[in-house]
Scaffold this active site. Structure first.
Site, PDB file in Angstrom:
ATOM      1  N   GLU A  88       0.808  -1.223   0.000  1.00 38.30           N
ATOM      2  CA  GLU A  88       0.000   0.000   0.000  1.00 38.30           C
ATOM      3  C   GLU A  88       0.841   1.273   0.000  1.00 38.30           C
ATOM      4  O   GLU A  88       0.344   2.348  -0.357  1.00 38.30           O
ATOM      5  CB  GLU A  88      -0.947  -0.010   1.203  1.00 38.30           C
ATOM      6  CG  GLU A  88      -2.044  -1.051   1.063  1.00 38.30           C
ATOM      7  CD  GLU A  88      -2.961  -1.110   2.266  1.00 38.30           C
ATOM      8  OE1 GLU A  88      -2.625  -0.502   3.321  1.00 38.30           O
ATOM      9  OE2 GLU A  88      -4.014  -1.766   2.169  1.00 38.30           O
ATOM     10  N   GLU A 119       6.354 -21.952   8.530  1.00 38.53           N
ATOM     11  CA  GLU A 119       6.946 -21.072   9.549  1.00 38.53           C
ATOM     12  C   GLU A 119       7.944 -21.804  10.437  1.00 38.53           C
ATOM     13  O   GLU A 119       8.699 -21.180  11.179  1.00 38.53           O
ATOM     14  CB  GLU A 119       5.849 -20.460  10.416  1.00 38.53           C
ATOM     15  CG  GLU A 119       5.154 -21.428  11.348  1.00 38.53           C
ATOM     16  CD  GLU A 119       4.115 -20.738  12.217  1.00 38.53           C
ATOM     17  OE1 GLU A 119       4.226 -20.882  13.454  1.00 38.53           O
ATOM     18  OE2 GLU A 119       3.222 -20.061  11.676  1.00 38.53           O
TER      19      GLU A 119
END
Length: 313
Positions: A88, A119
């Site tokens: 963004e 992960e």
């Protein structure tokens, strides 16, 4: 292949919340009030780490201003929030792609389809962090403060000389040893035990918002509280550029539209030209000399104009 189960020390977010043990018994409105009451604890937890966050912002501004980059590393919710923040900044502040990068455990596929075991691989984090240099900032995001992927990334980044940051919801996070700054937003047990997409995720979102917005301000990508580096990629945003220019200068819309056209759509150039009352070329040169910062460019043009007037007198 059998799955191995072993006890481990619980992170604060994994503890059972005594305030929500009847969450599955109460009426819907009460359930919502429970969730909302927990959410109210997040801003205070973030406020408590603002002094440490200020150090991160200042260090990141210095390093990015000198040509460095900032890297986010996260898995699951943390990684998705990081990807959103980095993406963004490009249209909102006209940030060049590649200046702030988000690395997500499991890659692009994990953004939509969870790859939760990704992960657990510290080597994967280390491989992702191989691009980090001593000029950069590396930010690891993990609610528990112990995600192996993030640990591998932070260790590698620190070895390269990068400035390292850990964002967690665990004041006793084991990965803090690899961070120059630990931003531990102590949000406590989740409403649903271990569901860190709730308070811990909200705290990470607030920290990322605050970090990147403050960084853009320090790098001169705003004038006052206006977005003057915004990319006008559609009709709505082109209209917003014109609104920004009229609000910043107080000039009529037609004057601002003409200035924007003369500046080839570059709102900063048009802004400096209008406020300093100079041609776009002079405004562009002043901005270049001021590292793209509007206020110093205006001050320099004013000083130059005053000097010219003194010589003429």
């Amino acid at each position: 292949m059998s799955t191995q189960y072993a006890p481990r020390v619980q992170a604060p977010t994994e503890e059972r919340n005594p305030r929500t043990t009847e969450i599955d018994l109460v009426p819907t409105i009460e359930l919502l009030r429970m969730l909302n009451a927990e959410d109210h604890k997040v801003p205070e937890a973030v406020a408590a780490v603002l002094p440490q966050l200020a150090r991160v912002v200042d260090e990141a501004a210095a390093r990015l201003g000198a040509g460095g980059r900032m890297h986010y590393f996260g898995a699951g919710t943390s990684g998705r929030l990081a990807v959103m923040d980095a993406a963004e900044l490009i249209p909102t502040y006209g940030l060049e792609p590649g200046v702030i990068l988000a690395h997500h455990a499991g890659g692009r596929a994990a953004l939509e389809t969870p790859v939760e075991n990704s992960e657990d691989d510290p080597e994967d984090g280390a491989r992702e962090a191989a691009v980090v240099t001593g000029a950069d900032v590396a930010v690891g995001l993990t609610a528990s403060g112990r995600t192996p992927y993030v640990g591998g990334a932070l260790r590698t980044a620190r070895a390269a000389g990068a400035f390292t940051v850990l964002v967690s919801a665990n004041p006793q996070a084991e990965l803090a040893q690899w961070a120059d700054v630990h931003l531990a937003a102590d949000t406590g047990p989740e409403a649903v035990a271990g569901s860190t997409r709730l308070k811990a995720g909200t705290a990470q979102k607030l920290i990322l918002n605050t970090l990147s917005t403050a960084l853009m301000v320090l790098l001169g990508r705003t004038y006052s509280n206006l977005m003057v580096e915004m990319s006008a990629s559609n009709a709505k945003l082109r209209g917003r550029l014109l609104t920004i220019l009229t609000e910043a200068t107080g000039e009529p819309t037609d004057v601002c539209a003409a200035a924007l056209a003369a500046a080839d759509g570059q709102v900063k150039t048009a802004l400096v030209a209008l406020l300093a009352d100079v041609p776009p070329l002079h405004a562009r040169d002043a901005l270049a000399a001021a590292d793209g910062r509007v206020r110093p460019a205006i001050v320099a043009l004013g000083a130059a104009g005053q000097a010219v007037g003194e010589v003429s007198a």
